[in-house]
Design a protein around this motif. Structure first.
Motif, PDB file in Angstrom:
ATOM      1  N   TYR A 148     -33.314 -17.346   4.199  1.00  0.00           N
ATOM      2  CA  TYR A 148     -32.759 -16.940   2.536  1.00  0.00           C
ATOM      3  C   TYR A 148     -31.982 -18.586   2.376  1.00  0.00           C
ATOM      4  O   TYR A 148     -32.057 -19.113   1.372  1.00  0.00           O
ATOM      5  N   PHE A 197     -39.171  -9.270 -10.375  1.00  0.00           N
ATOM      6  CA  PHE A 197     -39.526  -8.408  -9.437  1.00  0.00           C
ATOM      7  C   PHE A 197     -39.371  -8.909  -7.843  1.00  0.00           C
ATOM      8  O   PHE A 197     -38.981  -8.285  -6.992  1.00  0.00           O
ATOM      9  N   PRO A 213     -41.387   2.139   5.996  1.00  0.00           N
ATOM     10  CA  PRO A 213     -41.443   0.729   5.239  1.00  0.00           C
ATOM     11  C   PRO A 213     -40.904   0.743   3.882  1.00  0.00           C
ATOM     12  O   PRO A 213     -40.899   2.037   3.384  1.00  0.00           O
ATOM     13  N   LEU A 214     -40.655  -0.639   3.208  1.00  0.00           N
ATOM     14  CA  LEU A 214     -40.322  -0.658   1.998  1.00  0.00           C
ATOM     15  C   LEU A 214     -41.491  -0.160   1.185  1.00  0.00           C
ATOM     16  O   LEU A 214     -42.807  -0.270   1.488  1.00  0.00           O
ATOM     17  N   PRO A 215     -41.336   0.939   0.210  1.00  0.00           N
ATOM     18  CA  PRO A 215     -42.549   1.367  -0.443  1.00  0.00           C
ATOM     19  C   PRO A 215     -43.899   0.386  -0.720  1.00  0.00           C
ATOM     20  O   PRO A 215     -43.489  -0.559  -1.186  1.00  0.00           O
ATOM     21  N   ARG A 216     -44.949   0.862  -0.296  1.00  0.00           N
ATOM     22  CA  ARG A 216     -46.049  -0.100  -0.189  1.00  0.00           C
ATOM     23  C   ARG A 216     -46.401  -0.322  -1.746  1.00  0.00           C
ATOM     24  O   ARG A 216     -46.917  -1.663  -1.936  1.00  0.00           O
ATOM     25  N   GLN A 217     -46.067   0.480  -2.504  1.00  0.00           N
ATOM     26  CA  GLN A 217     -46.421   0.082  -4.068  1.00  0.00           C
ATOM     27  C   GLN A 217     -45.712  -1.049  -4.396  1.00  0.00           C
ATOM     28  O   GLN A 217     -45.955  -1.938  -5.183  1.00  0.00           O
ATOM     29  N   TYR A 218     -44.376  -1.236  -3.877  1.00  0.00           N
ATOM     30  CA  TYR A 218     -43.647  -2.537  -4.237  1.00  0.00           C
ATOM     31  C   TYR A 218     -44.258  -3.730  -3.628  1.00  0.00           C
ATOM     32  O   TYR A 218     -44.305  -4.776  -4.304  1.00  0.00           O
ATOM     33  N   PHE A 249     -47.072  -4.424  -2.405  1.00  0.00           N
ATOM     34  CA  PHE A 249     -48.305  -4.545  -2.597  1.00  0.00           C
ATOM     35  C   PHE A 249     -48.377  -5.316  -4.081  1.00  0.00           C
ATOM     36  O   PHE A 249     -48.899  -6.376  -4.311  1.00  0.00           O
ATOM     37  N   PHE A 250     -47.715  -4.689  -5.094  1.00  0.00           N
ATOM     38  CA  PHE A 250     -47.915  -5.333  -6.402  1.00  0.00           C
ATOM     39  C   PHE A 250     -47.059  -6.651  -6.329  1.00  0.00           C
ATOM     40  O   PHE A 250     -47.260  -7.517  -6.920  1.00  0.00           O
ATOM     41  N   PHE A 296     -48.801  -9.527  -8.017  1.00  0.00           N
ATOM     42  CA  PHE A 296     -48.329 -10.587  -9.221  1.00  0.00           C
ATOM     43  C   PHE A 296     -48.300 -11.913  -8.870  1.00  0.00           C
ATOM     44  O   PHE A 296     -48.692 -12.895  -9.663  1.00  0.00           O
ATOM     45  N   ILE A 352     -51.645 -13.293  -9.189  1.00  0.00           N
ATOM     46  CA  ILE A 352     -52.035 -13.389 -10.557  1.00  0.00           C
ATOM     47  C   ILE A 352     -51.391 -14.503 -11.367  1.00  0.00           C
ATOM     48  O   ILE A 352     -52.231 -15.593 -11.818  1.00  0.00           O
ATOM     49  N   GLY A 393     -39.170 -12.006   1.658  1.00  0.00           N
ATOM     50  CA  GLY A 393     -38.882 -10.639   1.543  1.00  0.00           C
ATOM     51  C   GLY A 393     -39.588 -10.089   2.786  1.00  0.00           C
ATOM     52  O   GLY A 393     -39.319  -9.148   3.506  1.00  0.00           O
ATOM     53  N   GLU A 394     -40.992 -10.267   2.768  1.00  0.00           N
ATOM     54  CA  GLU A 394     -41.948  -9.610   3.605  1.00  0.00           C
ATOM     55  C   GLU A 394     -41.659  -9.714   5.095  1.00  0.00           C
ATOM     56  O   GLU A 394     -41.745  -8.827   5.848  1.00  0.00           O
ATOM     57  N   ILE A 439     -47.037   6.226   1.289  1.00  0.00           N
ATOM     58  CA  ILE A 439     -48.342   5.387   1.426  1.00  0.00           C
ATOM     59  C   ILE A 439     -48.033   4.120   2.490  1.00  0.00           C
ATOM     60  O   ILE A 439     -46.906   3.631   2.578  1.00  0.00           O
ATOM     61  N   ARG A 478     -50.500   2.346   4.181  1.00  0.00           N
ATOM     62  CA  ARG A 478     -51.758   1.332   3.886  1.00  0.00           C
ATOM     63  C   ARG A 478     -51.041   0.274   3.168  1.00  0.00           C
ATOM     64  O   ARG A 478     -50.353   0.346   2.134  1.00  0.00           O
ATOM     65  N   ARG A 479     -51.203  -1.261   3.844  1.00  0.00           N
ATOM     66  CA  ARG A 479     -50.392  -2.195   3.107  1.00  0.00           C
ATOM     67  C   ARG A 479     -51.176  -2.677   1.890  1.00  0.00           C
ATOM     68  O   ARG A 479     -50.687  -3.017   0.849  1.00  0.00           O
ATOM     69  N   LEU A 488     -53.279  -1.382  -1.447  1.00  0.00           N
ATOM     70  CA  LEU A 488     -53.560  -0.041  -1.984  1.00  0.00           C
ATOM     71  C   LEU A 488     -55.105  -0.259  -2.536  1.00  0.00           C
ATOM     72  O   LEU A 488     -55.681  -1.350  -2.757  1.00  0.00           O
ATOM     73  N   TYR A 506     -36.063   3.327  -7.029  1.00  0.00           N
ATOM     74  CA  TYR A 506     -36.200   2.894  -5.416  1.00  0.00           C
ATOM     75  C   TYR A 506     -34.955   3.514  -4.861  1.00  0.00           C
ATOM     76  O   TYR A 506     -35.204   4.000  -3.824  1.00  0.00           O
ATOM     77  N   TRP A 535     -35.357   6.988  -4.209  1.00  0.00           N
ATOM     78  CA  TRP A 535     -36.470   7.188  -3.186  1.00  0.00           C
ATOM     79  C   TRP A 535     -35.740   7.064  -1.765  1.00  0.00           C
ATOM     80  O   TRP A 535     -36.008   7.969  -0.770  1.00  0.00           O
ATOM     81  N   VAL A 543     -49.676  -6.283 -15.694  1.00  0.00           N
ATOM     82  CA  VAL A 543     -48.533  -6.461 -14.920  1.00  0.00           C
ATOM     83  C   VAL A 543     -47.048  -5.766 -15.453  1.00  0.00           C
ATOM     84  O   VAL A 543     -46.645  -5.088 -14.750  1.00  0.00           O
ATOM     85  N   LEU A 593     -45.448  -2.565 -13.437  1.00  0.00           N
ATOM     86  CA  LEU A 593     -44.053  -2.432 -13.254  1.00  0.00           C
ATOM     87  C   LEU A 593     -43.440  -1.123 -13.559  1.00  0.00           C
ATOM     88  O   LEU A 593     -42.632  -0.676 -13.132  1.00  0.00           O
ATOM     89  N   ILE A 596     -44.764   1.815 -11.373  1.00  0.00           N
ATOM     90  CA  ILE A 596     -44.368   1.835 -10.081  1.00  0.00           C
ATOM     91  C   ILE A 596     -43.003   2.483  -9.972  1.00  0.00           C
ATOM     92  O   ILE A 596     -42.852   3.326  -9.032  1.00  0.00           O
TER      93      ILE A 596
END
Lengths: 320, 320, 320, 320, 320
Positions: free
Chosen positions: B225, C59, C220-225, C227-228, C232, C235, C270-271, D2, D4-5, D7, D68, D71, D262, D266, D269
């Protein structure tokens, strides 16, 4: 603590007029120089300060956040004071139990002494916290509350009060006295070993409350943060009229003063909130909480409602 | 801890002059190349760095937030030290009770030994935390405090002090000694089983305080960081004069230096605050807190006020 | 844990080269198509991605924040391990007390067994946490630490070690053994009922430490977070050269690669930080903490300093 | 949960297709009206929505943050379930001690009953939490787990199970039974007064775990936040093609759909993450944690590994 | 607490119509003056309010964050009420144990008294919290719940109820009574010293719950924050039509009303959420939680299900 929902204009001006004046003079000067003397020196395109504006806004957000956290933590600490004061009183009354009926009066007198000394402790801590530190701001304030150890006097016997007020740390002295009375009660057999320890634990909670309050009092928000937040606001707002002048003409003056006002308010809100024990209008309402505690504890001692102090003194929309 | 509200200009320059110089030279070079040699190489539209500026500002906000959290947590930990030191002293005095009047003197001596050893522990932990780690920055500092285990010497007997200073972890050694004295008091009958366990719990609180301080000391803010926050600031500010040059002319120099100064300050504030135990001006004021603890504890032991150490040494606007 | 302040360029390239290559090829292609084949397809005004950039930056800030929180919580948990390990050892030594002088040796042997078994527990938990889960990333790493239950062997007797390593949850097995030894000590009269319960409470603290570590490991940190956030960034950065091309010409290539690099770094930081128990360079330094704990505990057992393990192994700027 | 890395595209479309369709139709309509019917109605300059975009992005950041937090808190609560389940089992085994050798079998049977009843409690709480509330969304889900109190049946005797399943709050009934068994053990002399209270405290921890889970289940993220976050996204993204159309032509369609995607992602999610006990793919993995707890507890009871349930059922990249 | 996912349009208009009207009139006036009277006074370039918009958005984010924190903390506190109510009931039933079979009925009556008095306490605290404070807003509300101490009457005997309702702090009075009953049970030998202290600790938890609720009730979000957030929104949105007018023509009216609506909603959401104990639709659902607690506790007392109060009263999409 301010309780009126709409701040009075007078109040806002009292704390901002110097800076507002600076921005009015600055933008007027920029306008005059540009308009009448054709000084193009100040002709700066808007994107130059876009990144600056965002960075300053984020930093002010950060500062306000932490100022609020300090204020709210202070209020939480004094909330704990309310909770444990009630618990302490119940424990004194139900846990210190005479060995024989003859001791009944003596034990009840001890109950009263220990609960009253606790009310003294609450008042003493408030006064201790609201004294002025050498490194805290010595600004002229619109509203202040009286701040004297005499508020603890009615709840202590004379000799204890005299020793108390000459101590380096008066509230801590009262906790020490409470501990010694617990030991005495234990040695007299009014407290079992186990109940002795339980009540000592409640005293540790008061140590915590005092120490946490002192931490917030003695340790300002790091000056490197507050100093630079102010510096950045000044830098940003000083550039504003130079950016606005080329397109806005005379409108530079009201617009840049308005935008500057927002930024300087954001800075000032944080600064006024960050120190909650300074005897000023944004303070944690310790005077009011002391009254609540006194009322609750004396009600638990079954005293008569008519002798309780008056509650909720709201003056000028402020509760101290 | 800095307590002066307005940082001295000298202080700011001391820590930023190298980077400021870089930005001055950079923008001057860009200006000269563009103005006198018609190098259009640097002609970049402003929107290219808009996203960059926002992202960097958010990341710096993040870094400052966590640097502050570390600093404030360090202060909270040492606040706990104050609270539990007072509680420990009260517990030593009220809970270790002689079995018979003959043991009175012996027990009182034990009280003093255990309270004094605690003062030694506080000093020892401070010194232990302020030593230099191999992986912490070895920067030249403007102000420093003396840092030696000798501060613990007056509160330990000679042989204990000699063993103490040769230990791998000196503060932990003192807690072990306290535990052994509790066991002894228990075996002599001065502590009930239950009070023994209660006081051992207070020692666990000191284990926690020490361990939490060591955690902050030994684990820097993740380098990934701090490294990237610095790298991003350099990237962003290096692009700044290239963006400004086409419209701003010579004003590129002051404007890009000012904007760069804001960003590099934001980075530097975090970096200076993130490590609160490095014996430098932004440190948690452990020296001052040690003095407060010594004063409070000796007051609880009923010692004479006149022999207490001097408080609040503010030099150059700094409290160590 | 990385301790070197400046990351090596090689290290950064190792983890980013694939993505960097994509952005270099992308912007070069866009440049060539636009410049030499007059494809106007990519001509997008800058404001179209302004909102996108801000949203993505916020994000990413969110993701980095939570990745850091996981990392720091992991470190806090292992800090608790240090604190309670020291407390446990002191409690074993001062609270398990022989009934008669004849039992002295037997009790001291029990002290050593229980403290050594705790060192085994610390090592076992580290190894248990650093094993590879089916759903965690199986990336090639530059640096790794050895990870085997053999590190616990010297601290357990042979038969206990054999049972231990075949258990479904080996660290939990050791806590169960500690509990059974406490019961035995209680039945032998070496522990009072009350001290028995107190030490059992310390075991519950170790249950907590283990369970909290497992929580971070297994969830893990939720994959939905994650992954997107990656989606993003791709993109946003894919649109960048299309926005830049109309005004920037060949400069599109360096500028869009630089901006893309900042965004992909923000994502990658982050990852890499979000999973602190994966036996890689950003890990919580559990190996180093295990050594610290072993040293402290054996010092409390009064063992000789010369036999202690070596500390602070910093290799390649990394502490495992 | 989830695991799987990456989606699957199908999964994302399943939850977003309706809204995506809206944005495709909207931008196509805007394009056609503008291009072929010269409707200039939609010609809005970009800066009008700049402030909107930033405000919406910040608000979505806020919503994602709190979704989050809910969760992660849910996962923390179930982590505590793991820790205290292990501790409870150890306490049952080491603290409930027969008075005489004849009671040995009876006491061991009690150990098994109390540990098995706890496994039943864990399963019961999971089922209780995953039932559908009248005010929770009744959306069609791609994946679901079976949810029936029968999972608790093998761990309760028949008559207890029958009473259990007809209670208004079945998990709370099991805690009440545990408390009554503790009282019985105390009255039989298998528990001392002190160990009785200690184990009751562990039951309070389970009360806490149940109550905290119920809090998250029963109290959605305030609807005023979720409703407006959706409304703002729709407002913002509906304006997007009207802003883009004047300069982008046909490219309005892909670009505004991408940017809308996007923003709606957001929003989605957060919405999918905010309720962690709804028996859907983003759920806290309570089924998997129940299995882990069952395995650990039966291992502590020294049961044979071969009869343990299977672990880590990962299907379609999801752990329930 | 609102549970309907889609807020009714009527509801939103009820709370926003005055401000919406202001913005409609304002933008219409600006449009008319500019269009028909050629007043160029309002011609302000868009970048002047860019920094303002970002700063206001960040500040609103801050306010919403803390309003939510207050709301969620209130819900957490009442979650604790649920947990400890169940624990208290179990403790009353399993820990207050008759000395001899003859006392069985007397002890069971005490169980019922103490559990019922607790239900009274829960109802009393709810009513105490929902009373109107002098400094809280006195707005007309669409929906309200009945709020009277009579809800506590069925759970107290007549004379206790009469004393109760005349106390300055009625809920605290009930806790005092519980403590006195514990003391009585201890003196009768139904509670050991240790169980006495344990149950007193549970009472302290209720002191905490009451005190924390009172803290949120009595201490509004600092007015300096809420006042300025409103002021900044008005400043920003008042400038909006002046910025839009030069390019947007008549579209100024819908666009500036839409953008203003977003900003004023952001402000209003926070304001409506920040005070969770005001007897209005966003309240913590204390009525519903009181019913749940009553049901659970009477089930633990083995009372018949058919006499339990009805649950989940959802009216107009609201749970009180």
């Amino acid at each position: 603590m301010i309780v009126r929902r709409n701040l009075k204009f007078k109040l806002i001006l009292f704390y901002t007029w110097k800076q507002l004046l600076y921005y009015i003079l600055l933008s007027t000067t920029v306008f005059i120089l540009h308009e009448y003397y054709q000084v193009v020196f100040f002709d700066i395109p808007s994107y130059t300060i876009a990144a600056l504006g965002t960075a300053v806004a984020i930093f002010l957000g950060f500062k306000n956040d932490h100022a609020y956290d300090r204020w709210w933590e202070a209020r939480k600490i004094w909330g704990l004071m309310v909770n444990y004061s009630r618990a302490w009183t119940r424990q004194v009354i139900t846990m210190i139990i005479p060995q024989s009926p003859e001791e009944e009066t003596e034990v009840q007198r001890l109950h009263t002494i220990m609960v009253y000394r606790h009310i003294a402790f609450v008042n003493a801590l408030r006064v201790f916290l609201r004294r002025r530190l050498p490194y805290n701001p010595d600004q002229k304030e619109l509203f202040q509350d009286e701040n004297t150890y005499r508020d603890a006097q009615p709840f202590l016997d004379r000799s204890e009060y005299d020793t108390f007020k000459n101590k380096d740390n008066p509230p801590n002295f009262l906790l020490q006295k409470q501990g010694e009375d617990l030991k005495m009660a234990y040695q007299r057999g009014w407290l079992s070993d186990y109940r002795f320890v339980k009540m000592e634990e409640t005293l540790v909670d008061f140590n915590d409350i005092q120490g946490m309050s002192e931490r917030i009092k003695n340790t300002p928000l790091p000056r490197q943060y507050t100093f630079f937040s102010r510096a950045f606001v000044i830098i940003h707002c000083t550039l504003l009229p130079m950016v606005f002048i080329s397109e806005l003409g005379w409108k530079t003056i009201p617009i840049s003063v308005i935008v500057s006002f927002v930024f300087l308010s954001l800075d000032l809100i944080g600064e006024r909130t960050e120190d909650p024990f300074e005897n000023r209008l944004e303070d944690t309402p310790m005077t009011s909480l002391s009254t609540t505690i006194e009322t609750n504890l004396r009600e638990q001692l079954n005293e008569d409602k008519s002798s309780f102090p008056e509650k909720y003194k709201i003056e000028n929309g402020i509760v101290f």
